[in-house]
Design a protein around this motif. Sequence first.
Motif, PDB file in Angstrom:
ATOM      1  N   LYS A 184       0.822  -1.217   0.000  1.00 25.71           N
ATOM      2  CA  LYS A 184       0.000   0.000   0.000  1.00 25.71           C
ATOM      3  C   LYS A 184       0.861   1.274   0.000  1.00 25.71           C
ATOM      4  O   LYS A 184       0.633   2.186  -0.796  1.00 25.71           O
ATOM      5  CB  LYS A 184      -0.944  -0.002   1.218  1.00 25.71           C
ATOM      6  CG  LYS A 184      -1.898  -1.199   1.238  1.00 25.71           C
ATOM      7  CD  LYS A 184      -2.804  -1.198   2.429  1.00 25.71           C
ATOM      8  CE  LYS A 184      -2.091  -1.414   3.743  1.00 25.71           C
ATOM      9  NZ  LYS A 184      -1.368  -2.711   3.838  1.00 25.71           N
ATOM     10  N   SER A 185       1.849   1.312   0.911  1.00 28.55           N
ATOM     11  CA  SER A 185       2.683   2.522   0.997  1.00 28.55           C
ATOM     12  C   SER A 185       3.437   2.738  -0.311  1.00 28.55           C
ATOM     13  O   SER A 185       3.587   3.879  -0.770  1.00 28.55           O
ATOM     14  CB  SER A 185       3.683   2.402   2.152  1.00 28.55           C
ATOM     15  OG  SER A 185       2.985   2.162   3.345  1.00 28.55           O
ATOM     16  N   THR A 186       3.883   1.640  -0.902  1.00 26.59           N
ATOM     17  CA  THR A 186       4.632   1.752  -2.161  1.00 26.59           C
ATOM     18  C   THR A 186       3.724   2.284  -3.266  1.00 26.59           C
ATOM     19  O   THR A 186       4.134   3.122  -4.071  1.00 26.59           O
ATOM     20  CB  THR A 186       5.210   0.366  -2.550  1.00 26.59           C
ATOM     21  OG1 THR A 186       5.883  -0.162  -1.422  1.00 26.59           O
ATOM     22  CG2 THR A 186       6.164   0.469  -3.714  1.00 26.59           C
ATOM     23  N   PHE A 240      -1.211   9.212   4.547  1.00 30.87           N
ATOM     24  CA  PHE A 240      -1.321   8.849   5.966  1.00 30.87           C
ATOM     25  C   PHE A 240      -1.209   7.345   6.066  1.00 30.87           C
ATOM     26  O   PHE A 240      -2.156   6.618   5.711  1.00 30.87           O
ATOM     27  CB  PHE A 240      -2.675   9.298   6.541  1.00 30.87           C
ATOM     28  CG  PHE A 240      -2.787  10.784   6.728  1.00 30.87           C
ATOM     29  CD1 PHE A 240      -2.130  11.424   7.767  1.00 30.87           C
ATOM     30  CD2 PHE A 240      -3.557  11.539   5.852  1.00 30.87           C
ATOM     31  CE1 PHE A 240      -2.240  12.799   7.933  1.00 30.87           C
ATOM     32  CE2 PHE A 240      -3.665  12.910   6.013  1.00 30.87           C
ATOM     33  CZ  PHE A 240      -3.001  13.544   7.053  1.00 30.87           C
ATOM     34  N   ASP A 241      -0.034   6.893   6.518  1.00 30.31           N
ATOM     35  CA  ASP A 241       0.146   5.443   6.693  1.00 30.31           C
ATOM     36  C   ASP A 241      -0.504   5.045   8.012  1.00 30.31           C
ATOM     37  O   ASP A 241      -0.583   5.863   8.931  1.00 30.31           O
ATOM     38  CB  ASP A 241       1.649   5.134   6.717  1.00 30.31           C
ATOM     39  CG  ASP A 241       1.928   3.738   6.183  1.00 30.31           C
ATOM     40  OD1 ASP A 241       0.973   2.995   5.936  1.00 30.31           O
ATOM     41  OD2 ASP A 241       3.115   3.407   6.022  1.00 30.31           O
ATOM     42  N   GLU A 242      -0.953   3.836   8.123  1.00 30.73           N
ATOM     43  CA  GLU A 242      -1.607   3.332   9.349  1.00 30.73           C
ATOM     44  C   GLU A 242      -2.739   4.272   9.765  1.00 30.73           C
ATOM     45  O   GLU A 242      -2.843   4.662  10.917  1.00 30.73           O
ATOM     46  CB  GLU A 242      -0.586   3.216  10.508  1.00 30.73           C
ATOM     47  CG  GLU A 242       0.767   2.655  10.148  1.00 30.73           C
ATOM     48  CD  GLU A 242       0.746   1.153   9.902  1.00 30.73           C
ATOM     49  OE1 GLU A 242      -0.232   0.507  10.275  1.00 30.73           O
ATOM     50  OE2 GLU A 242       1.724   0.672   9.293  1.00 30.73           O
ATOM     51  N   ALA A 280      -4.724   7.461   2.048  1.00 34.15           N
ATOM     52  CA  ALA A 280      -4.573   6.860   3.374  1.00 34.15           C
ATOM     53  C   ALA A 280      -4.454   5.362   3.194  1.00 34.15           C
ATOM     54  O   ALA A 280      -5.064   4.787   2.284  1.00 34.15           O
ATOM     55  CB  ALA A 280      -5.789   7.194   4.228  1.00 34.15           C
ATOM     56  N   SER A 281      -3.644   4.726   4.037  1.00 32.89           N
ATOM     57  CA  SER A 281      -3.643   3.261   3.966  1.00 32.89           C
ATOM     58  C   SER A 281      -3.938   2.683   5.336  1.00 32.89           C
ATOM     59  O   SER A 281      -3.561   3.246   6.370  1.00 32.89           O
ATOM     60  CB  SER A 281      -2.338   2.717   3.387  1.00 32.89           C
ATOM     61  OG  SER A 281      -1.236   3.206   4.062  1.00 32.89           O
ATOM     62  N   ALA A 282      -4.672   1.584   5.312  1.00 31.11           N
ATOM     63  CA  ALA A 282      -5.138   0.993   6.567  1.00 31.11           C
ATOM     64  C   ALA A 282      -5.250  -0.517   6.411  1.00 31.11           C
ATOM     65  O   ALA A 282      -5.402  -1.026   5.304  1.00 31.11           O
ATOM     66  CB  ALA A 282      -6.517   1.569   6.916  1.00 31.11           C
TER      67      ALA A 282
HETATM   68 MG   LIG Z   1       2.402   0.810   4.842  1.00 30.28          MG
END
Ligand SMILES: [Mg+2]
Length: 398
Positions: A184-186, A240-242, A280-282
């Motif tokens: 997701k972050s990537t 926004f990670d997590e 955002a990733s969750a």
């Molecule tokens: Mg991540």
Amino acid sequence: MMFVKHSKRTLRSGCKKCGKKALYWAHDTAQAGGNYCDECKTSGKWVLIDNLGSLHKCGEDNPVDPGHVEDNLPKNTDEKGADRMIEAATNTENQAQSPTGNGDAFAAFQSLIASLAPKVDRGEVAAMIKHELANVVVPTRTVVERVSGDRKIVANSHEKLADVTTDLLAGEHVLMVGPAGTGKSTIAEQAAESLDIPYYSISLSPMTPASQILGYMQAEGEYVRSLFREAYENGGVFHFDEFDNGHPSVLAVINAALANGAMAFPDQMVKRHVDFRCVASANTYGQGPDRSYVGRQQIDAATLDRFSVENIGVDEALEHSLCSATGLGKDDVSQVLDYIRRLRKRAEERAMTVVISPRASVGMCRLLAAGKTWDAAVEARVHRGMGDKDWKKLCDIY
Ligand SMILES: [Mg+2]
Ligand SMILES: Nc1ncnc2c1ncn2[C@@H]1O[C@H](COP(=O)(O)OP(=O)(O)OP(=O)(O)O)[C@@H](O)[C@H]1O
């Protein structure tokens, strides 16, 4: 004697025996021997002729001897083939069966070739190609065509990169939901790169203060800017990670920033830039803690409503490619992937709280490539802190 001139140019180095120049290769069609020549559409013994078309006689008046011709034969001449040709042409059985019945070398040669040709079964070849292709794993290649005409190509991308990028391009904020380590972050970073706008990222935790988003005033009255302010005011993708790990009061600030075209920062009101996007990733859908992600916060419906949601699962082609990039051999990579995927499936089927992400497969490949044993790699990347009960439940298939 009947010579068919083979070479258009003279032999560069001349005759190897006597050194005479201005010679050409030719086929003596009156004599059996030599390959069938595709170019000249004839066969016959290889000979050298001069520029008047007469047989080259080595030295003064000596006739051409076979050894002499073999010494000079063109490189691509298959001598064994020539021998077989001679044999076929002189074989009395072939002569008797040839259409002319008088030793037709060409017909004999044709039947010889037909008997030597490999028997190709189309179905068999198709099945072989199909089998090989089934084992080829090609990760998604995402190509972004910019209005400027530039192209951004991400060769090893997650299959969802195109969707996330399209959402952002359409003016949406995006919430990516998926298990740990699926990329997701990537994706967030690559989407910003694809759109050619700056990328900022912070990871939320229950302790992240609102000042990390809004910035703050120092005692001397000077405003300290935040990364978020930078993106909000000047444009950029803010990740926004997590996201589901943030404190509700911080999520409320983010909600306000997304809801309105302007926002009150500690020093002044700031207008939202047209190129500001939030990703955002969750690990959860914001419904609060679940069995695998216990510390997660509930995200209120109003905040969730600001986002387009994209589900990000494990992209197996990408996982395969990341494992191969560790340098581990093909068969070992397949063994690791087979093992990890079976465990992953088992964990899913049994609704277990363990996370077996691509980080586990890539990590195992890395350790094996570095010379660790299978057991040590499993211990370090999969078993680790897992309780005995979970481990047994996960492994009882083996
Ligand atoms: Mg991540
Ligand atoms: N397209 C990619 N190319 C190269 N490496 C990648 C790619 N996608 C993911 N990775 C690698 O896989 C690992 C996990 O990726 P990432 O951190 O993006 O996952 P995540 O879904 O954000 O994980 P988490 O839920 O734990 O935050 C990282 O080491 C990252 O570098």
